[in-house]
Design an enzyme around this catalytic site. Structure first.
Site, PDB file in Angstrom:
ATOM      1  N   GLY A 111       0.825  -1.199   0.000  1.00 54.56           N
ATOM      2  CA  GLY A 111       0.000   0.000   0.000  1.00 54.56           C
ATOM      3  C   GLY A 111       0.860   1.251   0.000  1.00 54.56           C
ATOM      4  N   GLY A 112       0.270   2.349   0.404  1.00 53.06           N
ATOM      5  CA  GLY A 112       1.007   3.603   0.461  1.00 53.06           C
ATOM      6  C   GLY A 112       0.707   4.500  -0.721  1.00 53.06           C
TER       7      GLY A 112
ATOM      8  CG  ASN B 279       5.274  -2.371  -4.442  1.00 55.43           C
ATOM      9  OD1 ASN B 279       4.790  -3.107  -3.584  1.00 55.43           O
ATOM     10  ND2 ASN B 279       5.456  -1.095  -4.239  1.00 55.43           N
TER      11      ASN B 279
ATOM     12  CG  ASN C 279       5.819  -5.301  -0.813  1.00 56.17           C
ATOM     13  OD1 ASN C 279       5.954  -4.233  -1.385  1.00 56.17           O
ATOM     14  ND2 ASN C 279       6.312  -5.520   0.379  1.00 56.17           N
TER      15      ASN C 279
ATOM     16  NE  ARG D 169       4.781   5.417  -4.662  1.00 52.70           N
ATOM     17  CZ  ARG D 169       5.071   4.381  -3.869  1.00 52.70           C
ATOM     18  NH1 ARG D 169       6.194   3.701  -4.061  1.00 52.70           N
ATOM     19  NH2 ARG D 169       4.254   4.022  -2.918  1.00 52.70           N
TER      20      ARG D 169
ATOM     21  CG  HIS E 216       7.913  -2.415   4.165  1.00 53.18           C
ATOM     22  ND1 HIS E 216       7.619  -3.524   4.924  1.00 53.18           N
ATOM     23  CD2 HIS E 216       6.753  -2.091   3.524  1.00 53.18           C
ATOM     24  CE1 HIS E 216       6.353  -3.854   4.761  1.00 53.18           C
ATOM     25  NE2 HIS E 216       5.806  -3.008   3.913  1.00 53.18           N
ATOM     26  CD1 TRP E 217       9.114  -0.957  -0.478  1.00 57.89           C
ATOM     27  CD2 TRP E 217      10.348   0.814  -1.016  1.00 57.89           C
ATOM     28  NE1 TRP E 217       8.257   0.099  -0.669  1.00 57.89           N
ATOM     29  CE2 TRP E 217       8.994   1.197  -1.001  1.00 57.89           C
ATOM     30  CE3 TRP E 217      11.316   1.762  -1.332  1.00 57.89           C
ATOM     31  CZ2 TRP E 217       8.578   2.495  -1.286  1.00 57.89           C
ATOM     32  CZ3 TRP E 217      10.910   3.053  -1.619  1.00 57.89           C
ATOM     33  CH2 TRP E 217       9.552   3.419  -1.596  1.00 57.89           C
TER      34      TRP E 217
END
Length: 289
Positions: free
Chosen positions: A42-43, A51, A110, A191, A269-270
């Protein structure tokens, strides 16, 4: 293999009453290659391409690879949800598979997409092969880290602001990666353009509303059903993950019958971006052996 671009791999399909957008690429010499479906986190401004676009050239050498924009994200529809997000998105992905004639697939999920993958595997077990879950939502239970985590706080700050700002977006993105050099000005602008689109903001609000609905809260607690997952599962985590911290892996590792854990050092997190080569090798090995 010819260059795989956003435009050359872009596809849409009508499924479950939605228009779903995805990217697809496959080995030219292997028409019956196994199918691999990747579901993003998300995000602000998240999508299948944002992603996993960088991983597609490697994965598409081995698999018929689909990067799906989940409902409320990317160029997929932004509907009002009638159930918890994981269940809604899992139903949509299962319908996408039916429309494309895919009986069974391996999955990478993810964060938010990890929760969708788990729900799909629980509700449609015949459709799911092996599962690679990256700091997944729903089955991640923080035993030591406080809630909400730093990453979730930054996400709330961005989404709750009357007007979005680049500063809040950069603050959120900076928590996602352990290496600050990953968060370039170009990434922020890319983004930003997506995150400030009215459709994107509508989708984010509708997704968030589903998690805030008390009637659907229990369905999102996937950790309570993790013992029912029959598929082989590879849990992957960045050691420095500040969104879903590493201690969140322990309950899933204990309760999923066929689970193993890989931890990426010096990684947030990536993992698919910060440790791309290692992630790609790990995924190919897991899904082919």
């Amino acid at each position: 293999m010819t260059a795989l671009t956003y435009a050359s791999t872009s596809r849409t399909v009508e499924a479950a009453g939605l228009t779903l957008h995805y990217h697809e690429a496959a080995p030219a010499d292997r028409p019956r290659a196994p199918v691999l479906i990747l579901l993003h986190g998300g995000g602000p401004g998240a999508s299948g391409w944002s992603n996993f676009g960088g991983n597609l050239p490697v994965l598409a050498r081995e698999f018929r690879t689909l990067l799906v924009d989940q409902p409320c994200y990317g160029r997929s529809d932004k509907p009002e949800l009638d159930r918890d997000y994981f269940s809604y998105s899992a139903r949509a992905v299962a319908a996408l598979m039916d429309e494309l004639g895919i009986d069974r697939a391996h999955f990478v999920g993810n964060s938010l997409g990890g929760g969708t993958v788990v729900r799909l595997a629980l509700d449609h077990p015949d459709k799911a092969g092996k599962l690679l879950l990256m700091g997944p939502g729903g089955v991640s239970v923080n035993l030591f880290a406080p809630d909400p985590t730093e990453g979730i706080k930054r996400l709330f700050e961005f989404n709750a602001a009357p007007e979005p700002t680049r500063e809040r977006l950069r603050a959120f993105l900076s928590v996602m990666a352990h290496d600050p050099s990953v968060v370039t000005d170009a990434l922020v602008e890319e983004r930003w353009a997506s995150a400030t689109d009215p459709g994107t903001r509508l989708g984010a609000a509708r997704m968030a509303a589903s998690f805030a609905n008390p009637d659907w809260a229990e369905a999102a607690m996937l950790w309570r059903e993790a013992h029912r997952i029959t598929q082989p599962v590879l849990l992957t985590w960045g050691r420095e993950d500040r969104v879903n911290p590493l201690d969140g892996a322990l309950v899933a590792l204990k309760t999923i019958p066929d689970a193993r854990l890989h931890v990426f050092p010096h990684c947030g997190h990536w993992a698919q971006t910060e440790r791309a080569d290692e992630f790609n090798r790990l995924a190919v090995d897991f899904f082919t052996h």
